[in-house]
Design a protein around this motif. Structure first.
Motif, mmCIF file in Angstrom:
data_model
loop_
_atom_site.group_PDB
_atom_site.id
_atom_site.type_symbol
_atom_site.label_atom_id
_atom_site.label_comp_id
_atom_site.label_asym_id
_atom_site.label_seq_id
_atom_site.Cartn_x
_atom_site.Cartn_y
_atom_site.Cartn_z
ATOM 1 N N ASN A 41 0.804 -1.228 0.000
ATOM 2 C CA ASN A 41 0.000 0.000 0.000
ATOM 3 C C ASN A 41 0.836 1.277 0.000
ATOM 4 O O ASN A 41 0.384 2.327 0.489
ATOM 5 N N GLN A 42 2.049 1.191 -0.521
ATOM 6 C CA GLN A 42 2.892 2.371 -0.624
ATOM 7 C C GLN A 42 3.424 2.520 -2.046
ATOM 8 O O GLN A 42 3.309 1.614 -2.867
ATOM 9 N N ASN B 109 1.779 8.002 -5.132
ATOM 10 C CA ASN B 109 1.119 6.802 -4.610
ATOM 11 C C ASN B 109 0.166 6.164 -5.610
ATOM 12 O O ASN B 109 -0.411 5.120 -5.336
ATOM 13 N N ARG B 112 -5.711 4.425 -8.486
ATOM 14 C CA ARG B 112 -6.276 3.103 -8.770
ATOM 15 C C ARG B 112 -7.533 3.295 -9.597
ATOM 16 O O ARG B 112 -8.527 3.852 -9.114
#
Lengths: 119, 116
Positions: A41-42, B109, B112
């Motif tokens: 998650n980075q 980051n 999505r």
């Protein structure tokens, strides 16, 4: 053009064991080589890089890699892994200064190796 | 200092719709990259901007994909008529290039994208 092959998609290992993540590249010109790490998650962050000079490169968190021109390899190693090293690791290549033309700086990545460290 | 910022962080869209993904690179970085990360596919190069040079678009998968970089800073990746296979994490990175290549890529980051 350059290409990168990471030979192992997943590497499970026990804590405190050594690990080697394999990377081979292909290029018709001289190259720079990199390893990036992506924790869960980075985003990706640079572990180490080879630009020139000593073929053994040391990076963050105790990782090192060795550039082998004859075998076109840049394998990543760590003598003793920790649980916190669990992540996905990416090898990357770019043409070196003067060799890349207008694509200087463009990084080509391998498909990644998921390192899972078990207690 | 501020890193690479991408927005939105998540985007769900219906098949056939257009989407725009934004990237704010680190101030002063001349090089900007877009990559796509799909499960099992690694990081797929899409497009690369370097200073005032013509962008390297060799990685764009189809003519539905386009990108621009305004004023040498902010970049927008546009996907027209989205398809389900476009679902992935879209990563932006920037760097400050020179002959010594001291600056690594700094990644955002990601966005999505889910196409339903």
């Amino acid at each position: 053009a350059q290409s990168v092959t990471q030979l192992d998609s997943q590497v499970p290992v026990f804590e405190e064991a050594p690990v080697e993540l394999r990377c081979n590249y292909s290029s018709s010109v001289s190259v720079y080589l990199f390893w990036y790490v992506q924790y869960p998650n980075q985003g990706l962050q640079l572990l180490l890089k080879y630009l020139s000079g000593s073929t053994l490169v040391k990076g963050i968190n105790g990782f090192e890699a060795e550039f082998n021109k004859s075998q076109t390899s840049f394998h990543l190693r760590k003598p003793s892994v920790h649980i916190s090293d669990t992540a996905e690791y990416f090898c990357a290549v770019s043409a070196s200064w003067g060799a890349g033309g207008t694509s200087y700086g463009k990084l080509t990545f391998g498909q990644g190796t998921i390192l899972t460290v078990h207690p | 200092g501020a890193g690479v910022s991408q927005s939105p962080s998540n985007k769900v869209t219906e098949k056939g719709k257009d989407v725009e993904l934004r990237c704010d690179p680190i101030s002063g970085h001349t090089a900007l990259y877009w990559y796509r990360q799909s499960l099992g596919q690694g990081l797929e190069f899409l497009i690369y901007f370097q200073g005032n040079s013509a962008p390297d678009k060799s990685g764009l998968p189809s003519d539905r994909f386009s990108a621009e970089r305004t004023g040498g800073s902010v970049s927008t990746l546009t996907i027209q008529r989205t398809q389900q296979e476009d679902s992935a994490v879209y990563l932006c990175a920037s760097s400050s290039l020179g002959s010594s290549y001291n600056s690594p890529l700094h990644f955002g980051n990601g966005t999505r994208l889910t196409v339903t």
